[in-house]
Design an enzyme around this catalytic site. Structure first.
Site, mmCIF file in Angstrom:
data_model
loop_
_atom_site.group_PDB
_atom_site.id
_atom_site.type_symbol
_atom_site.label_atom_id
_atom_site.label_comp_id
_atom_site.label_asym_id
_atom_site.label_seq_id
_atom_site.Cartn_x
_atom_site.Cartn_y
_atom_site.Cartn_z
ATOM 1 N N TYR A 153 0.825 -1.208 0.000
ATOM 2 C CA TYR A 153 0.000 0.000 0.000
ATOM 3 C C TYR A 153 0.865 1.267 0.000
ATOM 4 O O TYR A 153 0.464 2.303 0.510
ATOM 5 C CB TYR A 153 -0.922 0.029 1.228
ATOM 6 C CG TYR A 153 -1.914 -1.110 1.312
ATOM 7 C CD1 TYR A 153 -2.143 -1.966 0.244
ATOM 8 C CD2 TYR A 153 -2.633 -1.335 2.474
ATOM 9 C CE1 TYR A 153 -3.052 -3.008 0.335
ATOM 10 C CE2 TYR A 153 -3.558 -2.372 2.573
ATOM 11 C CZ TYR A 153 -3.756 -3.215 1.499
ATOM 12 O OH TYR A 153 -4.653 -4.242 1.594
ATOM 13 N N LYS A 204 5.984 -14.414 2.435
ATOM 14 C CA LYS A 204 5.670 -15.106 1.175
ATOM 15 C C LYS A 204 6.924 -15.101 0.316
ATOM 16 O O LYS A 204 6.890 -14.906 -0.900
ATOM 17 C CB LYS A 204 4.495 -14.419 0.465
ATOM 18 C CG LYS A 204 3.900 -15.247 -0.681
ATOM 19 C CD LYS A 204 3.398 -16.615 -0.254
ATOM 20 C CE LYS A 204 2.850 -17.375 -1.450
ATOM 21 N NZ LYS A 204 2.573 -18.806 -1.137
ATOM 22 N N ASP A 237 -0.264 -18.044 3.263
ATOM 23 C CA ASP A 237 -1.359 -18.961 2.961
ATOM 24 C C ASP A 237 -1.460 -20.061 4.011
ATOM 25 O O ASP A 237 -2.564 -20.437 4.442
ATOM 26 C CB ASP A 237 -1.219 -19.546 1.551
ATOM 27 C CG ASP A 237 0.215 -19.889 1.175
ATOM 28 O OD1 ASP A 237 1.149 -19.526 1.911
ATOM 29 O OD2 ASP A 237 0.414 -20.509 0.114
ATOM 30 N N ASP A 261 -3.625 -6.968 6.660
ATOM 31 C CA ASP A 261 -4.964 -6.458 6.389
ATOM 32 C C ASP A 261 -5.943 -7.614 6.240
ATOM 33 O O ASP A 261 -7.036 -7.620 6.821
ATOM 34 C CB ASP A 261 -4.923 -5.599 5.116
ATOM 35 C CG ASP A 261 -6.198 -4.814 4.889
ATOM 36 O OD1 ASP A 261 -7.073 -4.793 5.782
ATOM 37 O OD2 ASP A 261 -6.337 -4.205 3.803
ATOM 38 N N ASP A 265 -8.769 -9.375 9.403
ATOM 39 C CA ASP A 265 -10.208 -9.546 9.205
ATOM 40 C C ASP A 265 -10.613 -10.993 9.461
ATOM 41 O O ASP A 265 -11.670 -11.263 10.050
ATOM 42 C CB ASP A 265 -10.605 -9.128 7.789
ATOM 43 C CG ASP A 265 -10.867 -7.627 7.679
ATOM 44 O OD1 ASP A 265 -10.417 -6.883 8.576
ATOM 45 O OD2 ASP A 265 -11.511 -7.200 6.705
#
Length: 370
Positions: A153, A204, A237, A261, A265
């Site tokens: 971002y 990752k 993942d 992010d 959630d």
């Protein structure tokens, strides 16, 4: 010229240290839960000697954009700069593109004040029926640390040849050594302060072979500064599966802007609802005010119906108090919130109940007065 607040100033004093709080309800149900947050902070101050608040509200967001062509004034940061903290509702409007609402308000504040550590605690509160059937409340007690200033971002990229078959668009994920070092050090320090002294670094680097490899290398480097912190590394993942299947193996988690992010959630949903989840956008060096907000978003489908769950805002107020160095007040407010969530009659619709925003707010205020 410094812009003036758009709504009002409200002063609540009890022979006290007066904290100056900027309130930005924003859009959607933010206009309902932020006033509720102010109400519980007032109730807390009324019964806690030495604590006071001065609230200044700003009407920035979608309505401001329709009137002025921008989500907040160009000099808006100057109006916030002298505040002790910011209480934020939500940014998002169905009639305004999401990138405008986010970058024009929330991210403008986060990046403008270098709030580089986004902190999201997650646990199953009393009375909440969380969806994981093999998870006891004590098995899910996490804090997710999100790098909040760069990464995916960073805002680096662009578009060319718009409207043509050869149109191209890029979003570049940027990581700096300074940015990664400071968020890793913050996360290790936070893990060190928690009872389990445990940190999981999300990565990752198997597929993203440049920036994420540097991320991993810096984690090893910073880890040496904290020999009492046990830490491990998990692919993002695989981390989603671990959160569902082995929640008790996690404690403090650090991840990039995008990864955290998404994971935060998921964490909120696993704990029962996005409506109860808080977050703090922190400037650890305290050069600028930090900003606290519920993570649930604007939820225009229930806006104006009095159905929004204010618990995420109340928990964000707890984080705000902790940041201001008021641990006793924070503990009192959290205890009141937990007493309310323990009563199914005071659950809002997202938790399977029928309580209203006003009923939950009144109940928390009443318990603060006892």
């Amino acid at each position: 010229m410094v812009c003036m607040p758009q709504i009002h100033q409200e002063r609540f004093v009890h022979m006290s240290k007066i904290y100056r709080i900027a309130c930005i309800p924003g859009d959607g149900i933010g206009k309902e839960v932020i006033p509720a947050g102010q109400q519980v902070l007032q109730a807390l101050a009324a019964t806690q000697q030495g604590l006071g608040f001065e609230f200044t509200s700003y009407g920035w967001g979608g309505d401001w954009y329709r009137a002025h062509g921008e989500m907040m004034p160009a000099d808006g940061l100057e109006a916030l700069r002298d505040k002790d903290a910011i209480l934020f509702g939500s940014a998002g409007d169905p009639d305004i593109p999401d990138h405008i609402t986010l970058w024009g308000l929330r991210l403008k504040i986060c990046q403008g004040f270098d709030q580089y550590a986004n902190v999201r605690p997650t646990r199953i509160l009393p009375g909440i029926d969380a969806p994981l059937k093999r998870c006891a409340p004590q098995d899910l007690d996490w804090v997710i640390v999100r790098e909040n200033s760069e990464g995916e971002y960073a805002g680096v990229g662009g578009r060319a040849h718009q409207g043509h078959p050869i149109e191209v668009a890029t979003d570049v994920s940027m990581m700096t050594r300074a940015g990664v070092e400071r968020i890793m050090r913050f996360a290790f320090r936070l893990a060190q302060s928690r009872p389990r002294k445990q940190l999981t670094v999300i990565t990752k680097s198997n597929a993203q072979r440049h920036a994420m490899v540097m991320w991993d290398e810096i984690a090893v480097q910073i880890g040496r500064e904290f020999p009492d912190v046990k830490w491990d590394k998990e692919l993002v993942d695989a981390a989603t599966a671990r959160m569902v299947n082995r929640p008790a193996t996690l404690d403090t988690i650090v991840a990039t802007n995008l990864h955290a992010d998404i994971l935060s959630d998921l964490a909120a949903a696993l704990a029962g609802s996005l409506g109860i989840a808080p977050t703090g956008n922190i400037d650890p060096e305290r050069r600028y005010p930090s900003m606290f907000e519920p993570i649930h978003g604007s939820a225009f489908d229930i806006m104006g119906k009095g159905l929004a769950n204010p618990v995420g805002t109340f928990w964000s107020c707890v984080m705000l108090l902790e940041h201001l160095g008021e641990p006793a007040a924070a503990q009192r407010l959290m205890q009141a919130v937990e007493q309310v969530t323990a009563d199914p009659a005071l659950h809002t619709g997202d938790l399977g109940g029928k309580a209203t925003t006003e009923q939950v707010t009144r109940a928390v205020c009443a318990r603060l007065g006892n």
